[in-house]
Design a protein around this motif. Structure first.
Motif, short mmCIF file in Angstrom:
data_model
loop_
_atom_site.label_atom_id
_atom_site.label_comp_id
_atom_site.label_asym_id
_atom_site.label_seq_id
_atom_site.Cartn_x
_atom_site.Cartn_y
_atom_site.Cartn_z
N VAL A 9 11.48 3.42 0.15
CA VAL A 9 11.52 2.41 1.52
C VAL A 9 12.85 2.48 2.29
O VAL A 9 13.95 2.32 1.47
N TRP A 41 0.68 -2.49 3.09
CA TRP A 41 1.85 -3.19 2.48
C TRP A 41 1.53 -4.18 1.61
O TRP A 41 2.46 -4.59 0.44
N ALA A 45 5.93 -2.34 -1.66
CA ALA A 45 6.68 -1.08 -1.05
C ALA A 45 6.58 0.21 -1.60
O ALA A 45 6.67 1.14 -0.79
N ALA A 186 7.20 -7.99 4.36
CA ALA A 186 7.31 -6.45 5.24
C ALA A 186 7.66 -6.66 6.64
O ALA A 186 7.26 -7.62 7.34
#
Length: 287
Positions: A9, A41, A45, A186
């Motif tokens: 990520v 999400w 992640a 997120a």
């Protein structure tokens, strides 16, 4: 042309979310939304990063795909490049050859906006029309009427309630409070809300709404009613609450897309003022 399967990520995933935000316009076909990435999400992640594919040209992301299921890729293209020959041929080549890693071998499905040139190319290379989906849109220029349920916006303390309603609304759902926290931490959730509708003190329905920014279409994903409380108008009520929340977030309209075979869902959205658009077909490649 540079293509990428995201490893970890970071910047590329942030850029993919940003690109999806900027591609949302009222006049554009319903397409992959930053909220779709946001809802995915919940799996964490690392799983999120492994499911996203991007294509870039001259330093700009020009296409984004989400492997929403092992055999389903949801793909969208920058609006100004939907008929771009070079990009379409790159996409078609990547999606046709499993060894490139974008899609597995065997039967697979692809969602992509109508009018994208890649659809035409794939139809000539062993792909055929698959399942039908119905997009529905509600304009949010005017105030949304009261929905009749007591609505709570989910925070960390209420995550277990939101998760329980989700599991009671969808057979096979494994949604948990921990997954809610992963989703809510997120980047896409900065412009999102989870709503739980209560009939007096009983939670009966839930929805998550995702804004792409002021003046852009917002997404409902998902919406569900507890299986023990159906047939009482709660689906319409929680959908109206979702529309009102998106309007407060500045969305120009709200949209949702559901399988055309799910006639009950289509009827619920229509009862809440959502207008059905022409059905769209995904593409299927046989095993």
């Amino acid at each position: 042309m540079r293509w990428c399967l995201i490893d970890g990520v970071g910047t590329i995933l942030d850029e993919a979310v940003h690109a999806l935000r900027t591609w949302q316009h009222d006049a554009a076909p319903v397409q992959l939304h930053p909220g779709d990435l946001g809802w995915f999400w919940r799996f964490g992640a690392d799983t999120m990063a492994a499911a996203v594919r991007t294509w870039s040209r001259d330093g700009r992301i020009v296409a984004v795909g989400l492997l929403d299921e092992p055999g389903l890729l949801r793909l969208t293209v920058a609006p100004d490049l939907r008929r771009d020959d070079e990009l379409a041929r790159q996409l078609a080549g990547d999606l046709t050859r499993p060894e490139r890693g974008f899609l597995p071998a065997g039967e697979v499905f692809l969602e992509t906006p109508p009018g994208a040139l890649v659809r035409d190319l794939l139809r000539g290379d062993g792909w055929h029309d698959g399942d039908a989906w119905t997009p529905l849109v509600r304009d949010l220029a005017e105030a949304v009427p009261d929905q009749g349920l007591r609505i709570e916006v989910t925070g960390p303390k209420g995550a277990h309630v939101r998760a329980a309603v989700q599991r009671a609304a969808f057979d096979g759902s494994t949604f948990t409070a921990e997954q809610w926290r992963d989703m809510a931490s997120a980047p896409p959730y900065a412009d999102a809300r989870c709503l739980v509708g209560h009939d007096q003190d009983t939670p009966v329905g839930a929805v998550t709404v995702w804004s792409a920014g002021p003046g852009r279409p917002g997404l409902l994903e998902p919406m569900g009613v507890h299986r023990d409380h159906r047939g009482r108008g709660h689906g319409r009520a929680i959908t109206l609450a979702a529309a009102a929340a998106l309007r407060e977030l500045g969305s120009s309209c709200g949209f949702v897309c559901t399988p055309s075979t799910n006639t009950a869902a289509v009827a619920t959205y229509r009862s809440a003022g959502f207008r059905p658009l022409p059905a769209r077909l995904d593409l299927r490649r046989a095993a």
